[in-house]
Design an enzyme around this catalytic site. Structure first.
Site, short mmCIF file in Angstrom:
data_model
loop_
_atom_site.label_atom_id
_atom_site.label_comp_id
_atom_site.label_asym_id
_atom_site.label_seq_id
_atom_site.Cartn_x
_atom_site.Cartn_y
_atom_site.Cartn_z
N CYS A 222 -6.08 1.93 5.70
CA CYS A 222 -6.30 0.39 6.16
C CYS A 222 -6.10 0.31 7.55
CB CYS A 222 -6.17 -0.52 5.26
SG CYS A 222 -5.01 -1.04 4.75
N HIS B 270 0.96 -1.05 0.59
CA HIS B 270 0.07 -0.25 0.20
C HIS B 270 1.01 0.95 -0.54
CE1 HIS B 270 -3.65 -1.93 1.66
NE2 HIS B 270 -3.26 -2.57 0.68
N GLU C 4 0.68 3.92 1.78
CA GLU C 4 1.40 4.08 2.82
C GLU C 4 3.30 3.10 3.38
OE1 GLU C 4 -3.37 5.08 3.24
OE2 GLU C 4 -1.65 3.11 2.68
#
Length: 149
Positions: free
Chosen positions: A86, A56, A58
């Site tokens: 998430c 992801h 992040e």
């Protein structure tokens, strides 16, 4: 005096990363990490490219920022991400002890807020910065994806 380096400025940089993901056929989520008004990490989703569910935006940004700083803690850093993190990313951000997370649009189904994921007690969470732009990019991506299938 107007500060040119406000949350909208850095969210625009995160949106540029999301556009790069979009161009690669990745879910268009982008992130930048900032310290003292300097971008030290920029990233976007790479889950398809790397065939890795943990890739992801992040997670990529956390790794890049830690490498830049030479340590695992992101104290005094701010993450700008186009979509609310998430649960997995929020967990990693907890352990990084990042000082601030600024996100664009909410993720009502899979986001850390709806899932009651704990952030580090010293982490400040701010949402809704350029939410319409972030949300529109995601909607466009999934509409095009459905039309191709």
């Amino acid at each position: 005096m107007i500060d040119p380096y406000d949350d909208a400025y850095f969210m625009k940089r995160a949106l540029q990363e999301a556009e790069a993901a979009y161009e690669k056929g990745e879910i268009p989520i982008g992130a930048v990490i900032v310290i003292n008004n300097q971008i030290i990490a920029r990233s976007h989703n790479l889950t398809e490219t790397l065939n890795d569910v943990t890739a992801h935006a992040e997670m990529q940004a956390i790794t890049a920022a830690a490498n830049f700083l030479g340590g695992k803690y992101l104290i005094n850093c701010t993450l700008y991400v186009t979509i609310e993190p998430c649960q997995m990313c929020a967990g990693a951000l907890f352990w990084s002890q990042i000082s601030k997370i600024v996100y664009g649009a909410r993720d009502e189904l899979r986001g850390c807020i709806s899932l009651n994921t704990k952030l580090h007690p010293k982490t400040n969470l701010i949402g809704g910065i350029m939410a319409a732009e972030a949300s529109q990019l995601l909607k466009r991506f999934f509409i095009e994806k459905r039309n191709l299938n």
